[in-house]
Design a protein around this motif. Structure first.
Motif, PDB file in Angstrom:
ATOM      1  N   LEU A  45       0.831  -1.218   0.000  1.00  0.00           N
ATOM      2  CA  LEU A  45       0.000   0.000   0.000  1.00  0.00           C
ATOM      3  C   LEU A  45       0.863   1.266   0.000  1.00  0.00           C
ATOM      4  O   LEU A  45       0.593   2.230   0.724  1.00  0.00           O
ATOM      5  CB  LEU A  45      -0.968   0.018   1.182  1.00  0.00           C
ATOM      6  CG  LEU A  45      -2.000  -1.099   1.231  1.00  0.00           C
ATOM      7  CD1 LEU A  45      -2.866  -0.966   2.480  1.00  0.00           C
ATOM      8  CD2 LEU A  45      -2.872  -1.100  -0.027  1.00  0.00           C
ATOM      9  N   GLY A  46       1.929   1.240  -0.769  1.00  0.00           N
ATOM     10  CA  GLY A  46       2.796   2.410  -0.893  1.00  0.00           C
ATOM     11  C   GLY A  46       3.734   2.629   0.268  1.00  0.00           C
ATOM     12  O   GLY A  46       4.441   3.633   0.322  1.00  0.00           O
ATOM     13  N   SER A  47       3.760   1.705   1.201  1.00  0.00           N
ATOM     14  CA  SER A  47       4.608   1.830   2.385  1.00  0.00           C
ATOM     15  C   SER A  47       5.679   0.738   2.370  1.00  0.00           C
ATOM     16  O   SER A  47       5.405  -0.417   2.046  1.00  0.00           O
ATOM     17  CB  SER A  47       3.736   1.692   3.636  1.00  0.00           C
ATOM     18  OG  SER A  47       4.482   1.868   4.800  1.00  0.00           O
ATOM     19  N   ARG A  48       6.877   1.115   2.736  1.00  0.00           N
ATOM     20  CA  ARG A  48       8.002   0.166   2.784  1.00  0.00           C
ATOM     21  C   ARG A  48       7.812  -0.806   3.948  1.00  0.00           C
ATOM     22  O   ARG A  48       7.463  -0.412   5.063  1.00  0.00           O
ATOM     23  CB  ARG A  48       9.306   0.944   2.949  1.00  0.00           C
ATOM     24  CG  ARG A  48      10.546   0.095   3.040  1.00  0.00           C
ATOM     25  CD  ARG A  48      11.760   1.018   3.180  1.00  0.00           C
ATOM     26  NE  ARG A  48      12.908   0.341   3.698  1.00  0.00           N
ATOM     27  CZ  ARG A  48      13.831  -0.253   2.948  1.00  0.00           C
ATOM     28  NH1 ARG A  48      13.729  -0.220   1.636  1.00  0.00           N
ATOM     29  NH2 ARG A  48      14.864  -0.856   3.504  1.00  0.00           N
ATOM     30  N   VAL A  49       8.080  -2.092   3.691  1.00  0.00           N
ATOM     31  CA  VAL A  49       8.020  -3.138   4.717  1.00  0.00           C
ATOM     32  C   VAL A  49       9.392  -3.801   4.786  1.00  0.00           C
ATOM     33  O   VAL A  49       9.869  -4.352   3.798  1.00  0.00           O
ATOM     34  CB  VAL A  49       6.940  -4.192   4.389  1.00  0.00           C
ATOM     35  CG1 VAL A  49       6.956  -5.309   5.424  1.00  0.00           C
ATOM     36  CG2 VAL A  49       5.558  -3.551   4.304  1.00  0.00           C
ATOM     37  N   ARG A  50      10.034  -3.693   5.940  1.00  0.00           N
ATOM     38  CA  ARG A  50      11.327  -4.352   6.144  1.00  0.00           C
ATOM     39  C   ARG A  50      11.090  -5.801   6.550  1.00  0.00           C
ATOM     40  O   ARG A  50      10.192  -6.095   7.348  1.00  0.00           O
ATOM     41  CB  ARG A  50      12.132  -3.634   7.216  1.00  0.00           C
ATOM     42  CG  ARG A  50      12.608  -2.265   6.765  1.00  0.00           C
ATOM     43  CD  ARG A  50      13.661  -1.680   7.704  1.00  0.00           C
ATOM     44  NE  ARG A  50      13.389  -1.866   9.120  1.00  0.00           N
ATOM     45  CZ  ARG A  50      12.942  -0.918   9.940  1.00  0.00           C
ATOM     46  NH1 ARG A  50      12.730   0.298   9.495  1.00  0.00           N
ATOM     47  NH2 ARG A  50      12.736  -1.176  11.201  1.00  0.00           N
ATOM     48  N   VAL A  51      11.905  -6.692   6.003  1.00  0.00           N
ATOM     49  CA  VAL A  51      11.798  -8.125   6.277  1.00  0.00           C
ATOM     50  C   VAL A  51      13.152  -8.625   6.766  1.00  0.00           C
ATOM     51  O   VAL A  51      14.178  -8.330   6.157  1.00  0.00           O
ATOM     52  CB  VAL A  51      11.402  -8.906   5.003  1.00  0.00           C
ATOM     53  CG1 VAL A  51      11.328 -10.398   5.288  1.00  0.00           C
ATOM     54  CG2 VAL A  51      10.094  -8.385   4.419  1.00  0.00           C
ATOM     55  N   VAL A  65      10.708 -14.909  11.308  1.00  0.00           N
ATOM     56  CA  VAL A  65      10.429 -13.967  10.227  1.00  0.00           C
ATOM     57  C   VAL A  65       9.831 -12.714  10.860  1.00  0.00           C
ATOM     58  O   VAL A  65       8.771 -12.777  11.491  1.00  0.00           O
ATOM     59  CB  VAL A  65       9.453 -14.562   9.186  1.00  0.00           C
ATOM     60  CG1 VAL A  65       9.178 -13.557   8.076  1.00  0.00           C
ATOM     61  CG2 VAL A  65       9.991 -15.868   8.620  1.00  0.00           C
ATOM     62  N   VAL A  66      10.526 -11.581  10.705  1.00  0.00           N
ATOM     63  CA  VAL A  66      10.096 -10.319  11.302  1.00  0.00           C
ATOM     64  C   VAL A  66       9.754  -9.344  10.179  1.00  0.00           C
ATOM     65  O   VAL A  66      10.549  -9.137   9.256  1.00  0.00           O
ATOM     66  CB  VAL A  66      11.207  -9.724  12.199  1.00  0.00           C
ATOM     67  CG1 VAL A  66      10.760  -8.388  12.791  1.00  0.00           C
ATOM     68  CG2 VAL A  66      11.597 -10.707  13.292  1.00  0.00           C
ATOM     69  N   LEU A  67       8.572  -8.749  10.264  1.00  0.00           N
ATOM     70  CA  LEU A  67       8.105  -7.762   9.294  1.00  0.00           C
ATOM     71  C   LEU A  67       7.855  -6.456  10.030  1.00  0.00           C
ATOM     72  O   LEU A  67       7.199  -6.446  11.075  1.00  0.00           O
ATOM     73  CB  LEU A  67       6.802  -8.235   8.640  1.00  0.00           C
ATOM     74  CG  LEU A  67       6.902  -9.588   7.951  1.00  0.00           C
ATOM     75  CD1 LEU A  67       5.558 -10.262   7.885  1.00  0.00           C
ATOM     76  CD2 LEU A  67       7.472  -9.406   6.569  1.00  0.00           C
ATOM     77  N   GLU A  68       8.376  -5.349   9.491  1.00  0.00           N
ATOM     78  CA  GLU A  68       8.228  -4.046  10.131  1.00  0.00           C
ATOM     79  C   GLU A  68       7.841  -3.008   9.090  1.00  0.00           C
ATOM     80  O   GLU A  68       8.454  -2.942   8.017  1.00  0.00           O
ATOM     81  CB  GLU A  68       9.545  -3.613  10.778  1.00  0.00           C
ATOM     82  CG  GLU A  68      10.044  -4.572  11.832  1.00  0.00           C
ATOM     83  CD  GLU A  68      11.451  -4.240  12.276  1.00  0.00           C
ATOM     84  OE1 GLU A  68      11.607  -3.895  13.457  1.00  0.00           O
ATOM     85  OE2 GLU A  68      12.369  -4.307  11.433  1.00  0.00           O
ATOM     86  N   GLY A  69       6.829  -2.195   9.415  1.00  0.00           N
ATOM     87  CA  GLY A  69       6.426  -1.133   8.508  1.00  0.00           C
ATOM     88  C   GLY A  69       5.221  -0.377   9.024  1.00  0.00           C
ATOM     89  O   GLY A  69       4.568  -0.791   9.980  1.00  0.00           O
TER      90      GLY A  69
END
Length: 124
Positions: A45-51, A65-69
């Motif tokens: 949705l136009g937002s960066r997600v760090r993995v 598995v870590v997801l941040e955004g």
């Protein structure tokens, strides 16, 4: 910033991209160091997600598995774990989110999703 964390049993490194690539556009993962850690990012949705993927968690059979955004495809660890199970067909575990500081860790229950369904279990 939101973050989600799940644990996938016996995860082969390339399979994480197969799963996350269904929800994150432009996903790119690369090895970092020599311990099998992978880091990268995609967009939702136009937002960066760090993995970040950390192999060898919990008796070396699981990959964290870590997801941040700011925006994530799932609203909870359990929702994320269900989606991972549906794609990967590998056992997935996550925190139920109701553990409180000061409670005995040995009594902590985790969600386990596998071919038997969804159950709250003690990790070991």
């Amino acid at each position: 910033m939101q973050d989600l964390e799940i644990y996938v049993r016996e995860l082969e490194p390339g399979r994480i991209g197969d799963w996350l690539g269904q929800s994150l556009s432009g996903l790119s993962l690369a090895p970092v160091g020599n311990r099998g850690v992978q880091k990268g990012a995609g967009e939702y949705l136009g937002s960066r997600v760090r993995v970040t993927c950390y192999p060898g968690a919990f008796s070396k059979h699981f990959t964290s598995v870590v997801l941040e955004g700011e925006q994530l495809p799932w609203t909870s660890d359990l929702e994320c774990a269900r989606d991972a199970w549906n794609c990967l067909q590998q056992e997935v575990r996550c925190s139920p989110g109701d553990w409180q500081e000061g409670e005995p860790v040995q009594d902590e229950k985790w969600w386990r999703i596998d071919e038997r369904g969804e159950q709250k279990v003690v990790w070991n």
